[in-house]
Design a protein around this motif. Sequence first.
Motif, mmCIF file in Angstrom:
data_model
loop_
_atom_site.group_PDB
_atom_site.id
_atom_site.type_symbol
_atom_site.label_atom_id
_atom_site.label_comp_id
_atom_site.label_asym_id
_atom_site.label_seq_id
_atom_site.Cartn_x
_atom_site.Cartn_y
_atom_site.Cartn_z
ATOM 1 N N GLN A 502 32.668 71.897 6.553
ATOM 2 C CA GLN A 502 33.346 72.882 6.215
ATOM 3 C C GLN A 502 34.084 72.546 5.021
ATOM 4 O OE1 GLN A 502 35.601 74.604 9.444
ATOM 5 N NE2 GLN A 502 33.726 75.638 10.296
ATOM 6 N N PRO A 503 33.929 73.347 4.043
ATOM 7 C CA PRO A 503 34.811 73.013 2.628
ATOM 8 C C PRO A 503 36.201 73.398 2.804
ATOM 9 C CG PRO A 503 33.689 75.024 2.657
ATOM 10 C CD PRO A 503 33.106 74.472 3.626
ATOM 11 N N LEU A 504 36.980 72.438 2.357
ATOM 12 C CA LEU A 504 38.403 72.699 2.344
ATOM 13 C C LEU A 504 39.047 73.651 1.303
ATOM 14 C CD1 LEU A 504 39.477 68.783 2.505
ATOM 15 C CD2 LEU A 504 39.590 70.676 4.295
ATOM 16 N N LEU A 505 39.989 74.300 1.459
ATOM 17 C CA LEU A 505 40.556 75.278 0.492
ATOM 18 C C LEU A 505 40.884 74.503 -0.688
ATOM 19 C CD1 LEU A 505 41.238 78.196 -0.274
ATOM 20 C CD2 LEU A 505 43.441 77.700 0.833
ATOM 21 N N MET A 506 41.681 73.486 -0.541
ATOM 22 C CA MET A 506 42.091 72.689 -1.407
ATOM 23 C C MET A 506 41.368 71.321 -1.335
ATOM 24 S SD MET A 506 43.563 74.697 -3.858
ATOM 25 C CE MET A 506 44.443 73.130 -4.789
ATOM 26 N N PRO A 507 40.497 70.546 -2.154
ATOM 27 C CA PRO A 507 40.341 69.218 -1.824
ATOM 28 C C PRO A 507 41.676 68.248 -1.666
ATOM 29 C CG PRO A 507 38.904 70.064 -3.434
ATOM 30 C CD PRO A 507 40.086 71.208 -3.371
ATOM 31 N N VAL A 508 41.432 67.323 -0.764
ATOM 32 C CA VAL A 508 42.493 66.379 -0.638
ATOM 33 C C VAL A 508 42.362 64.863 -1.230
ATOM 34 C CG1 VAL A 508 43.695 65.098 1.112
ATOM 35 C CG2 VAL A 508 43.257 67.276 1.532
ATOM 36 N N SER A 509 43.090 64.719 -2.156
ATOM 37 C CA SER A 509 42.993 63.323 -3.105
ATOM 38 C C SER A 509 43.989 62.428 -2.561
ATOM 39 C CB SER A 509 43.338 63.643 -4.488
ATOM 40 O OG SER A 509 42.580 64.559 -5.019
ATOM 41 N N ILE A 510 43.362 61.064 -2.339
ATOM 42 C CA ILE A 510 44.010 60.016 -1.970
ATOM 43 C C ILE A 510 44.065 58.981 -2.825
ATOM 44 C CG2 ILE A 510 44.342 58.397 0.267
ATOM 45 C CD1 ILE A 510 42.885 60.451 1.868
ATOM 46 N N ALA A 511 45.062 58.108 -3.143
ATOM 47 C CA ALA A 511 44.633 56.866 -3.816
ATOM 48 C C ALA A 511 43.791 56.000 -3.203
ATOM 49 C CB ALA A 511 46.072 56.268 -4.077
ATOM 50 N N MET A 512 42.663 55.485 -4.017
ATOM 51 C CA MET A 512 41.816 54.834 -3.526
ATOM 52 C C MET A 512 41.749 53.172 -3.333
ATOM 53 S SD MET A 512 37.728 54.640 -5.056
ATOM 54 C CE MET A 512 38.313 53.426 -6.173
ATOM 55 N N ASP A 513 41.473 52.747 -2.089
ATOM 56 C CA ASP A 513 41.466 51.322 -1.835
ATOM 57 C C ASP A 513 40.117 50.805 -2.514
ATOM 58 O OD1 ASP A 513 40.598 48.873 -0.538
ATOM 59 O OD2 ASP A 513 42.387 49.087 0.563
ATOM 60 N N GLU A 514 40.020 49.726 -3.239
ATOM 61 C CA GLU A 514 38.825 49.267 -3.850
ATOM 62 C C GLU A 514 37.599 48.838 -2.677
ATOM 63 O OE1 GLU A 514 37.999 48.917 -7.006
ATOM 64 O OE2 GLU A 514 40.051 49.849 -7.296
ATOM 65 N N THR A 515 38.083 48.630 -1.449
ATOM 66 C CA THR A 515 36.824 48.435 -0.534
ATOM 67 C C THR A 515 36.400 49.813 -0.194
ATOM 68 O OG1 THR A 515 38.674 48.519 1.243
ATOM 69 C CG2 THR A 515 38.347 46.570 0.345
ATOM 70 N N TRP A 516 36.872 50.819 -0.264
ATOM 71 C CA TRP A 516 36.060 52.196 0.144
ATOM 72 C C TRP A 516 34.989 52.326 -0.560
ATOM 73 C CZ3 TRP A 516 41.296 55.684 0.213
ATOM 74 C CH2 TRP A 516 41.989 55.245 1.342
ATOM 75 N N ILE A 517 34.751 51.892 -1.979
ATOM 76 C CA ILE A 517 33.518 52.237 -2.763
ATOM 77 C C ILE A 517 32.375 51.628 -2.079
ATOM 78 C CG2 ILE A 517 32.252 51.799 -4.848
ATOM 79 C CD1 ILE A 517 35.112 51.202 -6.122
ATOM 80 N N ASP A 518 32.402 50.580 -1.502
ATOM 81 C CA ASP A 518 31.022 50.127 -0.844
ATOM 82 C C ASP A 518 30.924 50.578 0.644
ATOM 83 O OD1 ASP A 518 30.763 48.106 -2.802
ATOM 84 O OD2 ASP A 518 31.840 46.581 -1.976
ATOM 85 N N THR A 519 32.168 50.927 1.373
ATOM 86 C CA THR A 519 32.083 51.609 2.631
ATOM 87 C C THR A 519 31.350 52.928 2.414
ATOM 88 O OG1 THR A 519 34.032 50.365 3.289
ATOM 89 C CG2 THR A 519 33.324 52.285 4.539
ATOM 90 N N VAL A 520 31.861 53.760 1.546
ATOM 91 C CA VAL A 520 31.375 55.096 1.354
ATOM 92 C C VAL A 520 29.740 55.133 0.955
ATOM 93 C CG1 VAL A 520 31.308 56.983 -0.117
ATOM 94 C CG2 VAL A 520 33.518 56.090 0.603
ATOM 95 N N ALA A 521 29.349 54.128 0.166
ATOM 96 C CA ALA A 521 28.111 54.026 -0.319
ATOM 97 C C ALA A 521 27.280 53.464 1.049
ATOM 98 C CB ALA A 521 27.895 53.066 -1.118
ATOM 99 N N GLU A 522 27.679 52.400 1.728
ATOM 100 C CA GLU A 522 26.950 51.851 2.800
ATOM 101 C C GLU A 522 26.824 52.711 4.081
ATOM 102 O OE1 GLU A 522 28.724 48.095 4.093
ATOM 103 O OE2 GLU A 522 28.220 47.224 1.780
ATOM 104 N N ARG A 523 28.139 53.816 4.293
ATOM 105 C CA ARG A 523 28.036 54.581 5.474
ATOM 106 C C ARG A 523 27.794 55.933 5.151
ATOM 107 N NH1 ARG A 523 27.351 50.701 8.967
ATOM 108 N NH2 ARG A 523 28.722 48.929 9.031
ATOM 109 N N GLU A 524 27.098 56.143 4.071
ATOM 110 C CA GLU A 524 26.885 57.735 3.611
ATOM 111 C C GLU A 524 26.322 58.366 4.665
ATOM 112 O OE1 GLU A 524 24.598 60.280 -0.056
ATOM 113 O OE2 GLU A 524 24.750 57.977 -0.065
ATOM 114 N N GLN A 525 25.218 58.082 5.395
ATOM 115 C CA GLN A 525 24.555 58.632 6.295
ATOM 116 C C GLN A 525 25.384 58.954 7.426
ATOM 117 O OE1 GLN A 525 20.765 56.741 7.375
ATOM 118 N NE2 GLN A 525 20.259 58.384 8.707
ATOM 119 N N LEU A 526 26.309 57.933 8.077
ATOM 120 C CA LEU A 526 27.020 58.177 9.018
ATOM 121 C C LEU A 526 28.042 59.337 8.765
ATOM 122 C CD1 LEU A 526 28.610 55.696 11.393
ATOM 123 C CD2 LEU A 526 30.073 57.250 10.156
#
Length: 628
Positions: A502-526
């Motif tokens: 479900q879409p959020l009324l206002m998207p939530v932004s978080i300061a990114m950890d560099e490790t998240w780039i690979d995690t988001v790409a690898e676990r996209e299906q999950l």
Amino acid sequence: MTIQILPPQLANQIAAGEVVERPASVIKELVENSLDAGATRVDIEIEKGGSKLIKIHDNGSGISKEELGLALSRHATSKLSSLDDLDAILSFGFRGEALASISSVSRLTLTSRTAEQSEAWQAYAEGSDMAVKVIPAAHPVGSTVEAVDLFFNTPARRRFLKSDKTEFTHIDEWLKRIALVRSDIHFTLKHNGKMVRNYRATSTQDQYLQRLAQISGKKFAEQAIEVNCQHDDLKLTGYIQSPFFESPASDTQYFYVNGRLVRDRLVNHAVRQAFAEHVTGEHASYVLMLELDPHQVDVNVHPAKHEVRFHQSRYVHDYIFQALQSALLQVGRLAVDRVEQPERGSTSVNRGYATPEPVSSQEGSGNYGVADSGYLSHDYPHERQSGAEVARNRFATSVSPSSRPAQAQSRTGASTFRAQAELPSAEAIASYGELLQTPSVAQADIDSKSMQSAAPMPPTLAGEFWVLAKGERLSLLPIKVVASRLLRDEILHKLDSGLVSQPLLMPVSIAMDETWIDTVAEREQLLRKVGIEVTIRLGQLIIKKVPPYLRQSQLVTVIPELLQWVRFEEPSNEALASWLAKHDEKRFESAPDTWSAFSQLDDNDREKLILKAKVLPWQSWLEEHPSD
């Protein structure tokens, strides 16, 4: 530079920068003035996409000679006279800037006559001081405004105009929007001397559906569901896309507040959220009109008047969401009843009447949670209702496919459902019904036999424990533990096919950890399986969609926790279900509802949960506290 008062023409041109963006803006302001004057017919004539000529003629009440000069002055209006009037605006215009602004960037003439006058008068502004000159003219009762050579004296603004075709498209689109909400008005549009639009006034539903088909397409008009819902001082009417059509029938997405077309995040979110569990998704087509007390909405937000603020925004959001979701669920269940009736042999399809059970929905309520007590959130405790009251007092929502062939009808009180000439197969409807089903609906749909066979609910202690007595054993079973286990099982069942996001009324932004780039790409299906949609942009992790189970959680900590977890392993469905249930703070069901669901479990599962009860040493307590 010394402070000085701006010349009238310059002040008007500055105001025109906010009010007059393009020819379509001029037509909007002028036509709305015609509607405020009580016109029943408005004729629009343009040349070269409106840049050469804009002419608006109406049969409204007109303007008297004495007031004609004031009409072209700044801050001159008949719509309000005091600050109190500003708090309850029902007219389209109220700022008193439109005519003065338009006359400062075009050659404008205003001709008008009232019913009391024997002749008409014409006014136009001239000179740098914008002095208004009034002369006699010939004209029927009503008004005509001509704006020639738009932006002739502001070349920079004129250069920003697009091609004639593009400007005409904007005018045509605006006319469609106003024609849908003001179906009682006859609108015509001529372009370069050729009649291109002729929307005749309507007085019946069939006539309105013809206008709807003319504007939004025949496909949408034939399959749209009519919504007519009223609760206290809120009323929602209009048409929404049927959930049985997988793709949008048109790009129609119009929402009106007290007759005014608005672009509001809150109402758009409520509509998208209502469709979130349906195949049509956030691209569903709709024409919806919300009416409420004008004191409860502020339209004085933007000069273009396309934004509003609700005094009780959460209340309005929940109302829209629940009304639309109830309408979609009713149509789905009534359609299933219609298909199944011949098989059960209970009622003839062509003449039968079915009375579906009241619909109660909780899942998908999002940040604007829809509680057991109806659509009212916890912000309105004085209007809470019990579960039984909700069942009796559910919104009086009338829903019906708008297509004229009516082969079957089902009624709930005054509500009617007119089935379409052709419906999807029974298998398709049954499968779709599973998609629509929410936990609370499932509980509401438990048949009477199962309810009768269920054991009566034991006494509760402090609203948090069931008091269980078996033999000489006395124990307290935490209701929340049972509800959490039931929720876990529900999530586990849905994970196989993926959770609805479900879409959020206002998207939530978080300061990114560099490790998240690979995690988001690898676990996209999950992530997609659990209904989470995130993007990475400019060093920020942006959370756009989440499953309903996480809507009330602290996403700024929950999502990083999940990413850290899945970085090193891919959790099982059982682990994911437990994690989601743990973070779903809003899903603490009422004791009766939880007990009903608990009673439907098999004996082994019930015994496992009963083992989590806290045994009370009542014998030793009595020994230590003997009675006198």
